[in-house]
Every structure is written in structure tokens, then in C-alpha cells.
Design a protein around this motif. Structure first.
Motif, PDB file in Angstrom:
ATOM      1  N   LYS A  63     -45.154 -36.647  13.799  1.00 48.19           N
ATOM      2  CA  LYS A  63     -45.233 -35.812  15.010  1.00 48.19           C
ATOM      3  C   LYS A  63     -43.841 -35.535  15.569  1.00 48.19           C
ATOM      4  N   ASN A  64     -42.986 -36.545  15.622  1.00 45.53           N
ATOM      5  CA  ASN A  64     -41.619 -36.353  16.108  1.00 45.53           C
ATOM      6  C   ASN A  64     -40.801 -35.455  15.173  1.00 45.53           C
ATOM      7  N   ALA A  65     -41.031 -35.615  13.883  1.00 44.81           N
ATOM      8  CA  ALA A  65     -40.274 -34.832  12.904  1.00 44.81           C
ATOM      9  C   ALA A  65     -40.640 -33.357  12.950  1.00 44.81           C
ATOM     10  N   THR A  66     -41.848 -33.041  13.415  1.00 45.57           N
ATOM     11  CA  THR A  66     -42.298 -31.646  13.428  1.00 45.57           C
ATOM     12  C   THR A  66     -42.286 -31.038  14.829  1.00 45.57           C
ATOM     13  N   ALA A  67     -41.769 -31.744  15.797  1.00 44.47           N
ATOM     14  CA  ALA A  67     -41.779 -31.262  17.181  1.00 44.47           C
ATOM     15  C   ALA A  67     -40.979 -29.974  17.359  1.00 44.47           C
ATOM     16  N   HIS A  68     -40.001 -29.729  16.488  1.00 38.78           N
ATOM     17  CA  HIS A  68     -39.144 -28.540  16.595  1.00 38.78           C
ATOM     18  C   HIS A  68     -39.830 -27.257  16.137  1.00 38.78           C
ATOM     19  N   ARG A  69     -40.971 -27.365  15.483  1.00 41.73           N
ATOM     20  CA  ARG A  69     -41.609 -26.204  14.881  1.00 41.73           C
ATOM     21  C   ARG A  69     -42.196 -25.263  15.926  1.00 41.73           C
ATOM     22  N   HIS A  70     -41.883 -23.990  15.763  1.00 40.45           N
ATOM     23  CA  HIS A  70     -42.442 -22.939  16.599  1.00 40.45           C
ATOM     24  C   HIS A  70     -42.883 -21.816  15.682  1.00 40.45           C
ATOM     25  N   SER A  71     -44.121 -21.403  15.815  1.00 41.15           N
ATOM     26  CA  SER A  71     -44.655 -20.331  14.988  1.00 41.15           C
ATOM     27  C   SER A  71     -44.539 -19.013  15.738  1.00 41.15           C
ATOM     28  N   ILE A  72     -44.040 -18.002  15.039  1.00 40.58           N
ATOM     29  CA  ILE A  72     -43.814 -16.697  15.649  1.00 40.58           C
ATOM     30  C   ILE A  72     -44.494 -15.636  14.800  1.00 40.58           C
ATOM     31  N   ALA A  73     -45.335 -14.824  15.424  1.00 42.58           N
ATOM     32  CA  ALA A  73     -46.004 -13.737  14.708  1.00 42.58           C
ATOM     33  C   ALA A  73     -44.958 -12.805  14.107  1.00 42.58           C
ATOM     34  N   GLY A  74     -45.164 -12.448  12.845  1.00 42.14           N
ATOM     35  CA  GLY A  74     -44.239 -11.560  12.150  1.00 42.14           C
ATOM     36  C   GLY A  74     -43.069 -12.276  11.508  1.00 42.14           C
ATOM     37  N   GLN A  75     -42.836 -13.529  11.890  1.00 42.73           N
ATOM     38  CA  GLN A  75     -41.727 -14.295  11.315  1.00 42.73           C
ATOM     39  C   GLN A  75     -42.033 -14.622   9.859  1.00 42.73           C
ATOM     40  N   GLU A  76     -41.016 -14.563   9.013  1.00 44.36           N
ATOM     41  CA  GLU A  76     -41.163 -14.902   7.598  1.00 44.36           C
ATOM     42  C   GLU A  76     -40.636 -16.305   7.354  1.00 44.36           C
ATOM     43  N   TYR A  77     -41.347 -17.023   6.491  1.00 47.02           N
ATOM     44  CA  TYR A  77     -41.022 -18.413   6.187  1.00 47.02           C
ATOM     45  C   TYR A  77     -41.021 -18.631   4.683  1.00 47.02           C
ATOM     46  N   LEU A  78     -40.133 -19.507   4.241  1.00 45.27           N
ATOM     47  CA  LEU A  78     -40.168 -20.048   2.893  1.00 45.27           C
ATOM     48  C   LEU A  78     -40.793 -21.432   3.053  1.00 45.27           C
ATOM     49  N   VAL A  79     -41.948 -21.647   2.428  1.00 47.13           N
ATOM     50  CA  VAL A  79     -42.731 -22.865   2.636  1.00 47.13           C
ATOM     51  C   VAL A  79     -42.927 -23.592   1.311  1.00 47.13           C
ATOM     52  N   THR A  80     -42.839 -24.918   1.355  1.00 49.43           N
ATOM     53  CA  THR A  80     -43.171 -25.763   0.215  1.00 49.43           C
ATOM     54  C   THR A  80     -44.225 -26.762   0.672  1.00 49.43           C
ATOM     55  N   ALA A  81     -45.312 -26.855  -0.079  1.00 53.55           N
ATOM     56  CA  ALA A  81     -46.362 -27.841   0.180  1.00 53.55           C
ATOM     57  C   ALA A  81     -46.558 -28.644  -1.102  1.00 53.55           C
ATOM     58  N   CYS A  82     -46.538 -29.951  -0.970  1.00 54.18           N
ATOM     59  CA  CYS A  82     -46.606 -30.840  -2.133  1.00 54.18           C
ATOM     60  C   CYS A  82     -47.914 -31.616  -2.167  1.00 54.18           C
ATOM     61  N   THR A  83     -48.224 -32.145  -3.333  1.00 50.73           N
ATOM     62  CA  THR A  83     -49.342 -33.071  -3.446  1.00 50.73           C
ATOM     63  C   THR A  83     -48.832 -34.473  -3.119  1.00 50.73           C
ATOM     64  N   GLN A  84     -49.756 -35.331  -2.724  1.00 46.73           N
ATOM     65  CA  GLN A  84     -49.412 -36.711  -2.389  1.00 46.73           C
ATOM     66  C   GLN A  84     -48.803 -37.406  -3.600  1.00 46.73           C
ATOM     67  N   ASN A  85     -47.666 -38.041  -3.384  1.00 46.54           N
ATOM     68  CA  ASN A  85     -46.952 -38.767  -4.448  1.00 46.54           C
ATOM     69  C   ASN A  85     -46.652 -37.889  -5.663  1.00 46.54           C
ATOM     70  N   ARG A  86     -46.562 -36.574  -5.399  1.00 46.90           N
ATOM     71  CA  ARG A  86     -46.262 -35.588  -6.444  1.00 46.90           C
ATOM     72  C   ARG A  86     -47.246 -35.663  -7.615  1.00 46.90           C
ATOM     73  N   TYR A  87     -48.506 -35.951  -7.291  1.00 48.37           N
ATOM     74  CA  TYR A  87     -49.560 -35.968  -8.295  1.00 48.37           C
ATOM     75  C   TYR A  87     -49.692 -34.565  -8.903  1.00 48.37           C
ATOM     76  N   PRO A  88     -49.701 -34.430 -10.234  1.00 50.10           N
ATOM     77  CA  PRO A  88     -49.723 -33.102 -10.874  1.00 50.10           C
ATOM     78  C   PRO A  88     -51.117 -32.460 -10.897  1.00 50.10           C
ATOM     79  N   ALA A  89     -51.687 -32.263  -9.730  1.00 50.90           N
ATOM     80  CA  ALA A  89     -53.043 -31.719  -9.609  1.00 50.90           C
ATOM     81  C   ALA A  89     -53.169 -30.332 -10.214  1.00 50.90           C
TER      82      ALA A  89
END
Length: 145
Positions: A4-30
Motif C-alpha cells: 500500500k505504501n509503495a503504490t501510494a504515489h499512483r494516480h490514474s488519469i483518463a487518456g494517459q498512456e502507460y507502459l505496464v508489466t504484470a508478472c505471475t507469482q514467483n515468475r511461474y511460466p503460466a
């Protein structure tokens, strides 16, 4: 530091573009499982069709995915990623072991979207999975044909 503290800076803005990475837990090769990867592709398309975000480029690697996307204003970036993860698991017929959260980088206006898209889709080549991106089935980009 808590999540929660690590993500407190996040602000979502309509129209804003993001480069996003989402991982699996423990880098499991799902996503080495073809059907799980394609279930995630369907979730990406559903996210866009639902009007949550415009997905401009993406690649699904064995243990994570990269996205170039713009928010529409319907939900926050966290809401959109949560929807995507839940939808991917539903499509796959079993729970994909997603790591909590995601990593994002807010794009500046001056950054070249085509270069960013190229960086995203060339991940399988850089990882040594394939020699050329044309050999890899789990990517798409509105910038590159």
C-alpha cells in the motif's frame, strides 16, 4: 515497505498512456501453456471492447506480460489491471497465479510510441525464445504490421 505504501504515489488519469508489466507469482511460466496465453489475449481484447482502456501494443511472455495502454477514464489503472487478471483466469478456466500488483511507467508526450511498441513486442527475441517476432504468436501492436 508495505504494498500500500509503495503504490501510494499512483494516480490514474483518463487518456494517459502507460507502459505496464504484470508478472505471475514467483515468475511461474503460466503462459507457456498456449491456451492460457490465448485466454489472456482474449482478456486483453475484452478489456478494450469493454471501454476500460485502449491497448496499443502488448506481448505475453512465459511469466509476464507487457502492455502499452491508455486509460479511458472508466476506471483507475489498478481497476483495469485487476479486471484483466480476473478475466484472463476466467477465460483460462483456472486461476492464473498473478503476482499482486504491477509495474507501470507513465509515458511523456515526447516519447515515440512506435519505439515503445517495438521494445514491447521484441521481448521474445531479446529473451532468446524466438529468432524473429514473426515466430512468436502472443503479441500485437497497432503501430507495427
Amino acid at each position: 515497505m508495505s504494498y500500500k505504501n509503495a503504490t501510494a504515489h499512483r494516480h490514474s488519469i483518463a487518456g494517459q498512456e502507460y507502459l505496464v508489466t504484470a508478472c505471475t507469482q514467483n515468475r511461474y511460466p503460466a503462459f507457456q501453456d498456449f491456451n492460457t496465453a490465448r485466454a489472456t489475449v482474449a482478456a486483453l481484447r475484452k478489456t478494450e471492447e469493454s471501454g476500460l482502456a485502449k491497448v496499443m501494443a502488448w506481448v505475453i511472455m512465459p511469466d509476464h506480460l507487457h502492455l502499452l495502454m491508455a486509460l479511458t477514464g472508466v476506471g483507475s489503472l489498478g481497476d483495469v489491471l485487476a479486471h484483466l487478471k480476473i478475466q484472463a483466469s476466467r477465460n483460462a478456466g483456472s486461476k492464473i497465479p498473478w503476482q499482486k500488483g504491477y509495474h507501470e511507467r507513465t509515458l511523456r508526450r515526447i516519447e515515440d510510441r512506435q519505439d515503445i511498441a517495438r521494445y514491447i513486442i521484441l521481448n521474445p527475441v531479446r529473451a532468446g525464445i524466438v529468432r524473429t517476432v514473426r515466430e512468436y504468436p502472443h503479441w500485437d501492436s497497432m503501430y507495427l504490421g
